[in-house]
Scaffold this active site. Structure first.
Site, PDB file in Angstrom:
ATOM      1  N   ASP A 184      10.804   6.610 -13.326  1.00  0.00           N
ATOM      2  CA  ASP A 184      10.978   6.088 -11.972  1.00  0.00           C
ATOM      3  C   ASP A 184      11.386   4.624 -12.082  1.00  0.00           C
ATOM      4  O   ASP A 184      10.626   3.796 -12.595  1.00  0.00           O
ATOM      5  CB  ASP A 184       9.669   6.236 -11.189  1.00  0.00           C
ATOM      6  CG  ASP A 184       9.863   5.992  -9.694  1.00  0.00           C
ATOM      7  OD1 ASP A 184      10.998   5.714  -9.280  1.00  0.00           O
ATOM      8  OD2 ASP A 184       8.871   6.078  -8.959  1.00  0.00           O
ATOM      9  N   ASP A 230      17.342   7.181  -8.433  1.00  0.00           N
ATOM     10  CA  ASP A 230      16.561   6.303  -9.305  1.00  0.00           C
ATOM     11  C   ASP A 230      15.365   6.976  -9.971  1.00  0.00           C
ATOM     12  O   ASP A 230      14.454   6.294 -10.426  1.00  0.00           O
ATOM     13  CB  ASP A 230      16.088   5.082  -8.512  1.00  0.00           C
ATOM     14  CG  ASP A 230      15.086   5.426  -7.428  1.00  0.00           C
ATOM     15  OD1 ASP A 230      15.000   6.615  -7.058  1.00  0.00           O
ATOM     16  OD2 ASP A 230      14.391   4.516  -6.938  1.00  0.00           O
ATOM     17  N   GLU A 231      15.356   8.291 -10.048  1.00  0.00           N
ATOM     18  CA  GLU A 231      14.269   8.949 -10.750  1.00  0.00           C
ATOM     19  C   GLU A 231      14.707  10.307 -11.268  1.00  0.00           C
ATOM     20  O   GLU A 231      15.623  10.934 -10.738  1.00  0.00           O
ATOM     21  CB  GLU A 231      13.032   9.109  -9.854  1.00  0.00           C
ATOM     22  CG  GLU A 231      13.242  10.036  -8.678  1.00  0.00           C
ATOM     23  CD  GLU A 231      11.951  10.317  -7.921  1.00  0.00           C
ATOM     24  OE1 GLU A 231      10.952  10.732  -8.557  1.00  0.00           O
ATOM     25  OE2 GLU A 231      11.950  10.139  -6.692  1.00  0.00           O
TER      26      GLU A 231
END
Length: 412
Positions: A12, A108-109
């Protein structure tokens, strides 16, 4: 491979948009920074902010005026989505150097299955290597959760931010997760948490100490899933193909008592249809099928579906077809649960309408602010770059979400 032998990472990125802006402009490093669509508008909302800003009490979804009051030195940056896309591509490229089993979840993860890459004792060293590479090469911080399944890895990655690495094993669940507030559990939003609290379920442990059937009586199938998660059970694989899948969107409701009133049952269908329509908007999909589920008082399940030539996405259309299917299906016996699902979804890029931040405030007026806030809280303004559902002309530009999907298309 059995879950016992799996080693999964959940990576993350920390305060991703703000961190990308600080990497792009080093003069912003060490300073309180907030990404906001139109900081000159007092009614604007913070999309995300740096950890320096959070130290002043600034947080995602806070109104700009309040953020300025809490932190007079707060620096505002207008979002640059192309910059975020490039950073995301580079991050996932690094992950794919270590494993073919990389599943992007959002910009973003993502999950990484490293079972065949390292032995258990070496997992932390590999996580440190990946984390340091992303920081060194991209100048971006991230946190990594290490666990035998996706749920535990996701929970672990959120425990130490920024730049944390956390191992969470199934044997840790009772003493690490069970004391936490139930709303901190991945998969539990505000509405679900309130529903659980109505049944005196305040912690993850309260949920875990129930029987699976009791959890189902409170939340239906979702309750069963959450009960398994509360015990650290999650057999979902890391699936690189899932980013391309077209899934159904549905909602179900376990009734507080076995219902026999036709008007009341149809009202539940209306409410569920509204929720499904909202979720279709959020995800940017239309469907070509409607599915209705009924669970009777004796736990017998019945369902019926119908497909259509024209796209379905408006609440009125979903409601009309769902009511008709329900009345065809219902045998007048008492009903314990009803569900409405829209199926056969179209690919997002064909039907989403990009929302500019100039029009963001208008959307906030048109739709319930709480729903918008919930989505912003999930992932740094993800919903603020999609609006409504519209069949797009061939000449229209692609949306940000479609760009993200295309970033992960396989080479032919």
């Amino acid at each position: 491979m059995s879950e016992r032998g799996r080693i999964l990472f959940h990576l993350d990125m920390n305060s991703f948009f703000a961190s990308v802006e600080q990497a792009h402009d080093p003069s912003l490093k060490g300073k309180p920074v907030a990404v906001a669509g139109n900081p000159k508008e007092r009614k604007g909302i913070i999309i995300t902010c740096s950890y320096e800003a959070r130290a002043y009490g600034v947080y995602t979804t806070m109104p700009v005026w309040e953020a300025k009051r809490k932190c007079p030195s707060l620096l505002f940056v207008t979002p640059t989505f192309e910059r975020y896309r490039i950073a995301s591509q580079a991050m996932f490229a690094i992950l794919r150097e270590y494993s073919d089993l990389v599943e992007p979840v959002s910009i973003d993860e993502g999950y990484v299955d490293v079972t065949s890459v390292v032995n258990g004792a070496d997992a932390i060293d590999l996580a440190k290597t990946i984390q340091s590479r992303i920081l060194r090469e991209l100048d971006l911080p991230c946190s990594i959760g290490i666990a035998p399944n996706k749920f535990l890895a996701k929970m672990a990655s959120g425990m130490k931010k920024p730049m944390g690495i956390t191992v969470l094993r199934k044997r840790d669940v009772a003493h690490v997760l069970w004391p936490l507030d139930v709303e901190k559990m991945h998969g539990v939003g505000e509405k679900t948490a309130n529903k659980l609290r109505e049944h005196s379920i305040h912690t993850i442990g309260d949920l875990g100490r129930m029987t699976e059937k009791q959890a189902s009586e409170v939340l239906g199938q979702h309750g069963e899933k959450l009960w398994r998660r509360a015990h650290g059970i999650d057999s979902r694989p890391v699936d690189p193909e899932s980013v391309y899948e077209r899934k159904s969107v549905g909602n179900s409701k376990t009734l507080s008592f076995d219902e026999t009133s036709k008007p009341a049952l149809l009202q539940h269908i209306e409410q569920l249809s509204g929720k499904v329509a909202s979720r279709l908007k959020e995800k940017g999909y239309v469907g070509y099928g409607v599915h209705v589920q009924i669970r009777y008082h004796d736990w017998q399940n019945r369902s019926k579906s119908r497909t259509f030539k024209e796209p379905i996405y408006r609440q009125s259309d979903i409601e009309k077809h769902a009511k008709k299917l329900f009345l065809e299906l219902w045998n007048l016996e008492p009903v314990r649960l009803v569900g409405v699902t829209v199926q056969q979804l179209k690919e997002p890029g064909e039907i989403t309408e990009q929302l500019t931040f100039d029009s963001y405030q208008q959307v906030a007026k048109e739709e319930p602010v709480r729903n918008l806030v919930e989505e912003l809280q999930k992932k740094y303004g993800k919903s603020s770059i999609q609006k409504g559902i519209r069949i797009r002309s061939k000449g229209s530009s692609s949306s940000f979400s479609k760009d993200f999907l295309n970033d992960h298309n396989k080479e032919e």
